[in-house]
Design a protein around this motif. Structure first.
Motif, PDB file in Angstrom:
ATOM      1  N   VAL A  48       0.708  -1.149  -0.034  1.00 58.89           N
ATOM      2  CA  VAL A  48      -0.063   0.024  -0.011  1.00 58.89           C
ATOM      3  C   VAL A  48       0.760   1.274   0.042  1.00 58.89           C
ATOM      4  O   VAL A  48       0.597   2.195  -0.589  1.00 58.89           O
ATOM      5  N   ALA A  49       2.076   1.283   0.871  1.00 58.87           N
ATOM      6  CA  ALA A  49       2.853   2.451   0.971  1.00 58.87           C
ATOM      7  C   ALA A  49       3.532   2.596  -0.422  1.00 58.87           C
ATOM      8  O   ALA A  49       3.698   3.868  -1.050  1.00 58.87           O
ATOM      9  N   THR A  50       4.026   1.634  -1.316  1.00 51.69           N
ATOM     10  CA  THR A  50       4.475   1.833  -2.555  1.00 51.69           C
ATOM     11  C   THR A  50       3.473   2.321  -3.410  1.00 51.69           C
ATOM     12  O   THR A  50       3.845   3.302  -4.311  1.00 51.69           O
ATOM     13  N   GLN A  51       2.276   2.018  -3.444  1.00 50.56           N
ATOM     14  CA  GLN A  51       1.179   2.254  -4.504  1.00 50.56           C
ATOM     15  C   GLN A  51       0.752   3.696  -4.051  1.00 50.56           C
ATOM     16  O   GLN A  51       0.725   4.547  -5.058  1.00 50.56           O
ATOM     17  N   ILE A 239      -2.075  13.095   2.032  1.00 48.25           N
ATOM     18  CA  ILE A 239      -0.813  12.150   2.023  1.00 48.25           C
ATOM     19  C   ILE A 239      -1.014  11.391   3.440  1.00 48.25           C
ATOM     20  O   ILE A 239      -0.346  11.754   4.397  1.00 48.25           O
ATOM     21  N   GLY A 240      -1.764  10.321   3.164  1.00 44.81           N
ATOM     22  CA  GLY A 240      -1.871   9.554   4.490  1.00 44.81           C
ATOM     23  C   GLY A 240      -2.637  10.526   5.387  1.00 44.81           C
ATOM     24  O   GLY A 240      -3.637  11.112   5.057  1.00 44.81           O
ATOM     25  N   GLN A 316       9.805   5.299   8.189  1.00 41.33           N
ATOM     26  CA  GLN A 316       9.296   6.484   7.428  1.00 41.33           C
ATOM     27  C   GLN A 316       9.540   5.969   5.985  1.00 41.33           C
ATOM     28  O   GLN A 316      10.407   5.622   5.678  1.00 41.33           O
ATOM     29  N   TYR A 317       8.342   5.849   5.111  1.00 34.05           N
ATOM     30  CA  TYR A 317       8.263   5.448   3.852  1.00 34.05           C
ATOM     31  C   TYR A 317       8.545   6.935   2.838  1.00 34.05           C
ATOM     32  O   TYR A 317       7.840   7.886   3.118  1.00 34.05           O
ATOM     33  N   VAL A 318       9.497   6.828   2.165  1.00 38.69           N
ATOM     34  CA  VAL A 318      10.229   7.707   1.148  1.00 38.69           C
ATOM     35  C   VAL A 318      10.189   7.331  -0.049  1.00 38.69           C
ATOM     36  O   VAL A 318      10.557   6.269  -0.483  1.00 38.69           O
ATOM     37  N   GLN A 319       9.742   8.471  -1.028  1.00 39.42           N
ATOM     38  CA  GLN A 319       9.747   8.322  -2.648  1.00 39.42           C
ATOM     39  C   GLN A 319      10.368   9.674  -3.088  1.00 39.42           C
ATOM     40  O   GLN A 319       9.705  10.762  -2.735  1.00 39.42           O
ATOM     41  N   VAL A 320      11.275   9.650  -3.778  1.00 33.86           N
ATOM     42  CA  VAL A 320      11.884  10.912  -4.716  1.00 33.86           C
ATOM     43  C   VAL A 320      11.826  10.566  -6.022  1.00 33.86           C
ATOM     44  O   VAL A 320      12.117   9.574  -6.402  1.00 33.86           O
ATOM     45  N   VAL A 321      11.306  11.662  -6.735  1.00 34.67           N
ATOM     46  CA  VAL A 321      11.001  11.698  -8.085  1.00 34.67           C
ATOM     47  C   VAL A 321      11.677  13.011  -8.734  1.00 34.67           C
ATOM     48  O   VAL A 321      11.312  14.083  -8.348  1.00 34.67           O
ATOM     49  N   PRO A 322      12.782  12.829  -9.419  1.00 29.12           N
ATOM     50  CA  PRO A 322      13.238  13.936 -10.554  1.00 29.12           C
ATOM     51  C   PRO A 322      12.259  14.720 -11.313  1.00 29.12           C
ATOM     52  O   PRO A 322      11.476  13.821 -11.857  1.00 29.12           O
ATOM     53  N   PHE A 323      12.173  15.915 -11.293  1.00 28.50           N
ATOM     54  CA  PHE A 323      11.415  16.397 -12.278  1.00 28.50           C
ATOM     55  C   PHE A 323      12.037  17.519 -13.007  1.00 28.50           C
ATOM     56  O   PHE A 323      12.595  18.475 -12.257  1.00 28.50           O
ATOM     57  N   ILE A 336       5.870   9.260   4.288  1.00 26.26           N
ATOM     58  CA  ILE A 336       4.754   9.076   4.970  1.00 26.26           C
ATOM     59  C   ILE A 336       5.115   7.854   6.059  1.00 26.26           C
ATOM     60  O   ILE A 336       5.728   6.987   5.843  1.00 26.26           O
ATOM     61  N   PRO A 337       4.828   8.358   7.514  1.00 31.14           N
ATOM     62  CA  PRO A 337       5.024   7.458   8.286  1.00 31.14           C
ATOM     63  C   PRO A 337       4.357   6.252   8.368  1.00 31.14           C
ATOM     64  O   PRO A 337       3.212   5.942   8.228  1.00 31.14           O
TER      65      PRO A 337
END
Length: 534
Positions: A48-51, A239-240, A316-323, A336-337
């Motif tokens: 779920v966190a990934t999605q 965000i959650g 803590q779940y983290v995702q970083v996306v370059p823009f 997202i915790p």
């Protein structure tokens, strides 16, 4: 393997033997199910966190793409009108076109153009709370380059003047103009403070060239105010429950956040961009520090990165996306915790634990009752067997609803009945045999193979010596265990010979010998037969 026969053997009650394995299986089953449930929940959280991270970052990057594409489109239209004379910056002609752009794209904050003479002409929303409040702004030689503000009516026509800035405005000195002039192509400016609102602003600018000689005649630009546009969008994202999102440059400077905090800080009389690692928000600050420590240089992040780290004792779940868009190079960061996902799972886990404990207690109660139900008839059989061994032959065990135990009870009852009958018959036979033996006029002696006497039948015909025994033919007392050699020394060898023959052959041995009684020689016939092996 050597076993010590004298070592004590551990013994358990049947009830314990039945109950303990039963309970161990239940505990193992409940524990295994609970563990599998926990692992499944954890895997579900990760999924779920990934999605959620992917969905939210996709929404953010799509919104950024929309934000960046619209200003470039508006600039191309305005640059074309500028170069063809349909938009005159110096004479403030064509404001209706700019006004229409603002109506079509309500997300725009400011649309304008400046020329090489220092003139400026644009339409903007200076009141970010009221998107319908659009004004026209211009400055040129005729206004001494002081910016003049005018209102519009509902049809987009210029109406009365509503304001004037008290200082001259030269577009050629602004970052958006200089960036396009230096690059000679569409370019994004650095983030700066708006001249009129002092809000953090970024501008898409496009140089405009003369159609006759190709010389630079001006620059067209389109603004969107970061706090109102991007930060507002981030704040409205779900965000959650307590998650945060922020955008930063490769230098680590904040562009926008979902926390609503300012991205500039006041230092003396100046305002400086705020670094993400100096954010007022703990989650933003911790995530920025983690990224800085992990990648050393934020420029190394060229693809989508997903990871997790510990902060304040929580995952803590983290995702970083370059823009990227032209010279625009940002990082979209989402944090997202784990507790945002685990609250429902923890509640479900607590319910599962409660249900498992209730099931375990119920299973223990059922196991105890079952073991008692099973062992009670067996204990009755055991008690009856003990009584039977003590000589209490009148023993009967009640029927049992358990087929096997009921069969055991019937067998025991049948055995007890047969044993009772056998004992009765044995007593009858013993009495009969004793009566027969007692009527025999002769003397009967039972002896061992070594010649020692066990007992004498018919000794009542002898004269009693005392209460401790009987008197043999020799007139001596008869103590049990005394051998033939001691009391019949003259007949010992002959008697032992026939005893051994009887033991060897198993046949009846008959012979005669003489004994002395009352000083007289008496002939006796002796019969020897084997009764049982000793």
């Amino acid at each position: 393997m050597n076993l010590d026969k004298n070592s004590p053997v551990r013994r358990f009650r049947l009830r314990t033997t039945l109950l303990i394995p039963f309970l161990l299986q239940i505990v193992a089953g409940v524990g295994l199910v609970g563990w599998i449930g926990y692992r499944s929940g954890q895997q579900a959280v990760n999924n779920v966190a990934t999605q959620l991270r992917s969905e939210l970052t996709n929404r953010i990057t799509e919104k950024l793409s929309s934000y960046t594409e619209i200003p470039k489109t508006i600039n191309r239209l305005n640059a074309n009108d500028f170069s063809h004379g349909d938009l005159n910056v110096s004479n403030t002609f064509g404001e209706h076109k700019l006004w229409q752009h603002m109506q079509i794209y309500p997300s725009l904050s400011y649309v304008y153009c400046g020329d090489e003479d220092g003139s400026f002409f644009g339409v903007g929303r200076l009141d970010q709370e009221d998107r319908s409040n659009v004004i026209m702004v211009y400055s040129n030689f005729w206004t001494d380059f002081m910016r003049q503000d005018f209102a519009f009516d509902e049809q987009g026509n210029r109406t009365e003047q509503i304001g004037t800035l008290e200082q001259p405005y030269d577009p050629r000195q602004r970052p958006w103009y200089k960036a396009a002039q230096a690059e000679s192509k569409a370019v994004w400016s650095e983030i700066y403070l708006s001249f009129s609102t002092l809000l953090p602003t970024i501008t898409a600018s496009l140089p405009v060239y003369s159609l006759t000689d190709g010389s630079l005649i001006g620059v067209c630009g389109t603004d969107f105010f970061l706090p109102q546009e991007v930060s507002g969008f981030l704040r409205n994202l779900e965000i959650g429950k307590t998650g945060t999102a922020f955008i930063m440059e490769r230098s680590g400077k904040l562009v926008a956040t979902s926390t609503g905090e300012p991205t500039f800080k006041v230092v003396g009389n100046d305002r400086e961009r705020l670094m993400a690692i100096a954010s007022e928000n703990g989650a933003v600050r911790a995530t920025a520090n983690y990224l800085s420590d992990r990648f050393n240089d934020l420029g190394n992040i060229q693809t989508v990165k997903k990871f997790d780290f510990q902060w304040s004792g929580e995952r803590q779940y983290v995702q970083v996306v370059p823009f990227q868009d032209g010279n625009l190079d940002w990082l979209v960061v989402l944090t997202i915790p784990e507790s945002d996902f685990m609250s429902e799972i923890n509640a479900s886990r607590q319910k599962s634990i409660g249900l498992s404990l209730a099931a375990l207690i119920m299973a223990i109660a059922v196991g105890i009752l079952t073991s008692r139900w099973v062992t009670r008839p067996i204990l009755r059989v055991s008690h009856a067997a003990d009584e039977l061994a003590q000589g209490e032959l009148d023993q009967q065990v009640k029927p049992s609803p358990i087929i096997e135990i009921d069969g055991l009870a019937r067998s025991f009852n049948s055995m007890a009945q047969q044993l009772k009958q056998s004992f009765y018959a044995l007593r009858q036979s013993e009495a009969t045999n004793r009566a027969i033996v007692n009527t025999i006029p002769d003397l009967m002696i039972r002896a061992k193979g070594d010649g020692s006497y066990l007992d004498v039948v018919g000794s009542d015909r002898l004269e009693p010596a005392d209460s401790s025994g009987e008197e043999l033919l020799t007139g001596q007392p008869f103590p049990k265990g005394i051998s033939v050699q001691e009391y019949l020394p003259d007949n010992y060898e002959q008697l032992m010979h026939y005893i051994q023959q009887a033991l060897i052959t198993g046949k009846l041995q008959v012979y005669e010998h003489q004994i002395i009684r009352d000083n007289k020689s008496v002939d006796e016939e002796v019969r020897i037969m084997v009764l049982a092996a000793r």
